[in-house]
Enzyme design. Structure first.
Site, mmCIF file in Angstrom:
data_model
loop_
_atom_site.group_PDB
_atom_site.id
_atom_site.type_symbol
_atom_site.label_atom_id
_atom_site.label_comp_id
_atom_site.label_asym_id
_atom_site.label_seq_id
_atom_site.Cartn_x
_atom_site.Cartn_y
_atom_site.Cartn_z
ATOM 1 N N ASP A 103 -0.273 5.138 0.873
ATOM 2 C CA ASP A 103 -0.564 6.149 1.904
ATOM 3 C C ASP A 103 -0.662 5.522 3.282
ATOM 4 O O ASP A 103 -1.464 4.618 3.507
ATOM 5 C CB ASP A 103 -1.865 6.880 1.562
ATOM 6 C CG ASP A 103 -1.717 7.655 0.267
ATOM 7 O OD1 ASP A 103 -0.857 8.540 0.222
ATOM 8 O OD2 ASP A 103 -2.445 7.350 -0.695
ATOM 9 N N ASP A 145 0.865 -1.173 0.000
ATOM 10 C CA ASP A 145 0.000 0.000 0.000
ATOM 11 C C ASP A 145 0.912 1.237 0.000
ATOM 12 O O ASP A 145 2.119 1.130 0.269
ATOM 13 C CB ASP A 145 -0.870 -0.042 1.268
ATOM 14 C CG ASP A 145 -1.596 1.262 1.503
ATOM 15 O OD1 ASP A 145 -2.249 1.751 0.571
ATOM 16 O OD2 ASP A 145 -1.490 1.801 2.635
#
Ligand code: XBP
Ligand code: MG
Length: 254
Positions: free
Chosen positions: A11, A9
């Protein structure tokens, strides 16, 4: 099947981008458009329940600002899309100015993974330009090539917590979920990864430390470094003081 790929991922996982990056960029875009909307640190934490910047603005209007009307002749969707373009411009500028470093252990783990021949991919809700800018500004332009697949933004219509973006990345990698591990920071990310049958390691952050992490393989406060050990919140890491590839292989095999 052994561990073949890591899917990151962006953020909250690669970098703490939300509070001092995305939030600030939204506010700059609002001010530039003459809007009096101001997303405080606290309000933004509530808005993070919804992934995707355009979706987040629509959610804000529906729940916190019901009287707002877009300018004459512009649909709400169009207005939000324009505002979001401005937000992306501000966000990329903030990254270019060096506003957001990578989280502890990220650069080290990526280097170790590459040295061991693990394949790398990205699965994120954020706009592709944002991923590009973050990698370029922290690890250098060549780091974009380290990731075989970058699944980002509107490439799938249903964003996290839907599993679609992880399924897209697995399909492009041509690997089963059982050969990969996901690295996430939030409940929505965990739900997305688990929905695609991926075992998931979580590094929590300020906005996600109270998230429900049921189903995660290991939950830590950071990947950590030899001189900055992680704290384990859930799961078993043995004697290891920071997340390295050996630990990931052990967790994956278990
Ligand atoms: C993060 C998000 C994104 C960003 C904003 O998702 O939810 O919406 O906050 O990005 P992830 P955009 O942790 O999966 O990367 O404004 O470009 O949508
Ligand atoms: Mg995240």
């Amino acid at each position: 099947m052994g561990l073949e790929a890591l899917i990151f991922d962006v953020d909250g996982t690669l970098a703490d981008t939300e509070r001092d990056g995305h939030r600030v960029a939204f506010n700059l875009a609002f001010a530039e458009s003459g809007l009096d909307w101001e997303w405080s640190v606290e309000l933004y934490g509530e808005l993070l329940a919804v992934t995707g910047g355009k979706e987040r603005m629509a959610y804000y209007l529906k729940h916190y600002n019901q009287t707002f009307q877009p300018p004459q002749g512009l649909s709400l969707d169009r207005f939000i899309a324009q505002l979001h373009q401005a937000k992306t411009r501000h966000y990329v500028q903030l990254l270019s100015a060096g506003a957001i470093p990578l989280r502890s252990g990220v650069a080290r783990l990526l280097a170790e993974a590459r040295a061991e021949g693990l394949r790398l991919a990205i699965s994120t809700t954020t706009t592709p330009e944002n991923v590009d800018a973050l990698l370029r500004c922290t690890l250098g332009a060549e780091s974009l090539d380290w990731f075989e697949v970058i699944g980002a933004g509107d490439i799938v219509p249903a964003k996290k917590p839907a599993p679609d973006i992880y399924e897209f990345v697995l399909d492009k990698l041509n690997l089963p979920a059982s050969a990969c591990l996901a690295l996430e920071d939030s409940k929505n990310g965990l739900l997305s990864a688990r929905g695609a049958n991926l075992e998931t390691l979580m590094t929590l952050n300020g906005y996600t430390e109270s998230d429900d992490v049921t189903g995660a393989l290991l939950v830590v406060d950071q990947l950590g470094e030899p001189d900055s050990p992680m704290t384990v919140r859930q799961g078993e890491s043995g004697q290891t003081r920071y997340v390295d590839i050996a630990l990931l292989r052990t967790l994956h095999a278990s």
